[in-house]
Motif scaffolding. Structure first.
Motif, PDB file in Angstrom:
ATOM      1  N   TRP A   6      32.949  46.840  56.305  1.00 59.58           N
ATOM      2  CA  TRP A   6      32.879  46.393  57.666  1.00 59.58           C
ATOM      3  C   TRP A   6      31.821  45.341  58.154  1.00 59.58           C
ATOM      4  N   THR A   7      30.598  45.525  57.446  1.00 59.42           N
ATOM      5  CA  THR A   7      29.394  44.699  57.806  1.00 59.42           C
ATOM      6  C   THR A   7      29.386  43.266  57.199  1.00 59.42           C
ATOM      7  N   PHE A   8      29.900  43.156  55.963  1.00 54.07           N
ATOM      8  CA  PHE A   8      29.980  41.855  55.126  1.00 54.07           C
ATOM      9  C   PHE A   8      31.508  41.464  55.164  1.00 54.07           C
ATOM     10  N   HIS A   9      31.686  39.941  55.218  1.00 51.07           N
ATOM     11  CA  HIS A   9      32.986  39.709  54.978  1.00 51.07           C
ATOM     12  C   HIS A   9      33.023  39.316  53.711  1.00 51.07           C
ATOM     13  N   GLY A  10      34.470  38.752  53.221  1.00 51.62           N
ATOM     14  CA  GLY A  10      34.785  38.473  51.998  1.00 51.62           C
ATOM     15  C   GLY A  10      34.086  37.376  51.428  1.00 51.62           C
ATOM     16  N   GLU A  11      33.330  36.431  52.030  1.00 51.44           N
ATOM     17  CA  GLU A  11      32.550  35.333  51.502  1.00 51.44           C
ATOM     18  C   GLU A  11      31.123  35.956  51.125  1.00 51.44           C
ATOM     19  N   ALA A  12      30.763  37.006  51.533  1.00 54.71           N
ATOM     20  CA  ALA A  12      29.243  37.674  51.428  1.00 54.71           C
ATOM     21  C   ALA A  12      29.751  38.758  50.085  1.00 54.71           C
ATOM     22  N   ILE A  13      30.808  39.576  50.254  1.00 54.21           N
ATOM     23  CA  ILE A  13      31.058  40.348  49.271  1.00 54.21           C
ATOM     24  C   ILE A  13      32.478  40.429  48.917  1.00 54.21           C
ATOM     25  N   ASP A  14      32.807  39.936  47.734  1.00 50.70           N
ATOM     26  CA  ASP A  14      34.289  39.901  47.498  1.00 50.70           C
ATOM     27  C   ASP A  14      34.510  40.887  46.200  1.00 50.70           C
ATOM     28  N   LEU A  15      35.333  41.894  46.656  1.00 50.63           N
ATOM     29  CA  LEU A  15      35.729  42.906  45.858  1.00 50.63           C
ATOM     30  C   LEU A  15      37.045  42.496  45.049  1.00 50.63           C
ATOM     31  N   GLN A  16      36.668  42.712  43.620  1.00 51.24           N
ATOM     32  CA  GLN A  16      37.671  42.418  42.660  1.00 51.24           C
ATOM     33  C   GLN A  16      38.163  43.659  41.837  1.00 51.24           C
ATOM     34  N   ILE A  17      39.304  43.724  41.369  1.00 50.97           N
ATOM     35  CA  ILE A  17      39.636  44.726  40.216  1.00 50.97           C
ATOM     36  C   ILE A  17      39.773  44.419  38.905  1.00 50.97           C
ATOM     37  N   ASP A  18      38.985  44.693  38.016  1.00 48.67           N
ATOM     38  CA  ASP A  18      39.197  44.481  36.588  1.00 48.67           C
ATOM     39  C   ASP A  18      40.437  44.892  36.042  1.00 48.67           C
ATOM     40  N   ASN A  19      40.924  44.179  35.266  1.00 53.43           N
ATOM     41  CA  ASN A  19      42.304  44.591  34.526  1.00 53.43           C
ATOM     42  C   ASN A  19      41.877  45.375  33.167  1.00 53.43           C
ATOM     43  N   ASP A  20      42.667  46.175  32.783  1.00 50.50           N
ATOM     44  CA  ASP A  20      42.710  47.122  31.748  1.00 50.50           C
ATOM     45  C   ASP A  20      43.128  46.273  30.250  1.00 50.50           C
ATOM     46  N   GLU A  21      43.271  46.864  29.408  1.00 51.60           N
ATOM     47  CA  GLU A  21      43.833  46.075  28.124  1.00 51.60           C
ATOM     48  C   GLU A  21      45.117  45.381  28.154  1.00 51.60           C
ATOM     49  N   ASN A  22      46.093  46.281  28.923  1.00 57.90           N
ATOM     50  CA  ASN A  22      47.492  45.962  29.251  1.00 57.90           C
ATOM     51  C   ASN A  22      47.659  44.828  30.298  1.00 57.90           C
ATOM     52  N   GLY A  23      46.623  44.754  30.911  1.00 54.82           N
ATOM     53  CA  GLY A  23      46.719  43.500  32.221  1.00 54.82           C
ATOM     54  C   GLY A  23      46.996  44.391  33.262  1.00 54.82           C
ATOM     55  N   ASN A  24      46.780  45.733  33.425  1.00 55.80           N
ATOM     56  CA  ASN A  24      47.129  46.346  34.699  1.00 55.80           C
ATOM     57  C   ASN A  24      46.164  46.739  35.408  1.00 55.80           C
ATOM     58  N   GLN A  25      46.104  46.682  36.846  1.00 52.95           N
ATOM     59  CA  GLN A  25      44.870  46.973  37.462  1.00 52.95           C
ATOM     60  C   GLN A  25      44.675  48.646  37.966  1.00 52.95           C
ATOM     61  N   THR A  26      43.949  49.029  37.146  1.00 51.89           N
ATOM     62  CA  THR A  26      43.916  50.714  37.319  1.00 51.89           C
ATOM     63  C   THR A  26      42.260  51.118  37.258  1.00 51.89           C
ATOM     64  N   MET A  27      42.185  52.359  37.741  1.00 45.54           N
ATOM     65  CA  MET A  27      40.915  52.917  37.900  1.00 45.54           C
ATOM     66  C   MET A  27      40.181  52.872  36.479  1.00 45.54           C
ATOM     67  N   ASP A  28      38.884  52.545  36.176  1.00 46.49           N
ATOM     68  CA  ASP A  28      38.034  52.894  35.004  1.00 46.49           C
ATOM     69  C   ASP A  28      37.614  54.473  34.632  1.00 46.49           C
ATOM     70  N   LEU A  29      38.220  54.669  33.487  1.00 44.12           N
ATOM     71  CA  LEU A  29      38.264  56.295  33.310  1.00 44.12           C
ATOM     72  C   LEU A  29      37.470  56.782  32.019  1.00 44.12           C
ATOM     73  N   SER A  30      36.624  55.580  31.761  1.00 41.09           N
ATOM     74  CA  SER A  30      35.700  55.824  30.507  1.00 41.09           C
ATOM     75  C   SER A  30      34.726  56.854  30.792  1.00 41.09           C
ATOM     76  N   THR A  31      34.406  57.396  31.829  1.00 42.51           N
ATOM     77  CA  THR A  31      33.341  58.420  32.075  1.00 42.51           C
ATOM     78  C   THR A  31      34.003  59.510  32.822  1.00 42.51           C
ATOM     79  N   TYR A  32      35.390  59.528  32.515  1.00 41.50           N
ATOM     80  CA  TYR A  32      36.052  60.673  33.042  1.00 41.50           C
ATOM     81  C   TYR A  32      35.978  61.944  32.275  1.00 41.50           C
ATOM     82  N   LEU A  33      35.837  62.877  32.678  1.00 38.11           N
ATOM     83  CA  LEU A  33      35.549  64.444  31.997  1.00 38.11           C
ATOM     84  C   LEU A  33      36.858  65.119  32.451  1.00 38.11           C
ATOM     85  N   VAL A  34      37.701  65.505  31.392  1.00 39.15           N
ATOM     86  CA  VAL A  34      38.795  66.396  31.515  1.00 39.15           C
ATOM     87  C   VAL A  34      38.928  67.521  32.271  1.00 39.15           C
ATOM     88  N   ASN A  35      39.599  67.709  33.392  1.00 40.45           N
ATOM     89  CA  ASN A  35      39.738  68.989  34.062  1.00 40.45           C
ATOM     90  C   ASN A  35      40.456  70.122  33.594  1.00 40.45           C
TER      91      ASN A  35
END
Length: 294
Positions: A6-35
């Motif tokens: 809410w402080t900086f607009h998109g020209e100052a901070i542009d949030l992007q999502i990295d695609n996985d190997e299949n091209g889907n936009q998902t959360m990075d679970l490389s450091t996730y510990l199985v519960n």
């Protein structure tokens, strides 16, 4: 989960999502510990850009939709499977002979066990009035079945221990419990045969001796002969009383047997109805669940 600034607009901070190997936009679970209690099903991510009247600059946000599911192995082995076994015991209670004297004790003990499991489930789930957990529906269904089995067990015991001195079987009850239901349930009874909802008595009846009548106004010159006739007449009267007594005993025993067979018919009908109800309920609950026990 929504991420944005809410402080900086998109020209100052542009949030992007990295695609996985299949091209889907998902959360990075490389450091996730199985519960051990929860399992991640999907982590879908969406980037949105909003514009407000105060500013011309864009304000991007990233939304992560985390779909988690509770692992049901613990609940399956510690709650669901024991409840299924208890429900099966409630069904098998209808096969328990009423003369054993432990029929109602078994059903009440099973009811108490289901109530105990239901109290455990209510403590595990948060209190809410908007939705009922599926496991709560399952235990409520089991408690309904066991409660109804207690009621019908009392009915069966009431029918089994009826006697001709206190109850009389009406023609409607005789027709339903001794003829129609045994024929529908394919039951057999020694000495009887069921043909198209009608019962045929196959017992061999001993023909009764014709009644002998004695004339007390016999005239004879021989006083000894008259004494013999009077003695035979008194013996005949006593024998008729004995025969009447044993006929009444046989009739009462037959009525008690009819009541016991009626209780057996109700037991068999309850066994089939509750078995079908439990199977349909369990299948309906399993099919309504998002997945099977894993």
């Amino acid at each position: 989960m929504k991420f944005g600034s809410w402080t900086f607009h998109g020209e100052a901070i542009d949030l992007q999502i990295d695609n996985d190997e299949n091209g889907n936009q998902t959360m990075d679970l490389s450091t996730y510990l199985v519960n051990g209690e929860w399992q991640i099903i999907s982590t879908h991510a969406v980037r949105r850009v909003s514009y407000y009247k105060c500013c011309v600059e864009p304000y991007p946000t990233v939304n992560y939709y985390l779909h988690i599911r509770r692992r049901t192995l613990y609940y399956g082995f510690n709650l669901i499977i024991p409840s299924l076994l208890i429900s099966l015991m409630a069904i098998l209670g209808f096969m328990f002979p009423p003369d054993a004297g432990e029929k109602i004790t078994l059903e009440v003990t099973i009811l108490l066990a289901i109530v105990f499991f239901l109290s455990m489930v209510s403590e595990m789930t948060p209190p809410t009035s908007e939705a009922v957990p599926l496991i709560g529906v399952f235990f409520s269904c089991c408690m309904l079945v066991v409660s109804a089995s207690v009621v019908f067990t009392i009915v069966v015991l009431n029918l089994h221990f009826r006697s001709p001195d206190t109850h009389e079987m009406t023609p409607v009850v005789r027709r339903v419990l001794l003829e129609l239901l045994p024929w529908l349930l394919c039951m057999s009874r020694p000495g009887y045969k069921y043909v198209k909802a009608n019962v045929i008595d196959e017992k061999i009846e001993i023909p009764k001796n014709p009644k002998l009548t004695f004339n007390q106004n016999l005239t004879s010159s021989n006083s000894g002969y008259e004494a013999k006739i009077l003695l035979l007449h008194s013996i005949h009267s006593e024998l008729r009383k004995v025969v009447a007594f044993y006929n009444k005993e046989e009739n009462d025993e037959q009525i008690q047997t009819d009541w016991k067979f009626a209780a057996m018919v109700v037991d068999r009908a309850c066994l089939l109805l509750f078995s079908v109800f439990i199977v349909i309920s369990i299948l309906a609950i399993i099919m309504s669940a998002p997945h099977l026990i894993a």
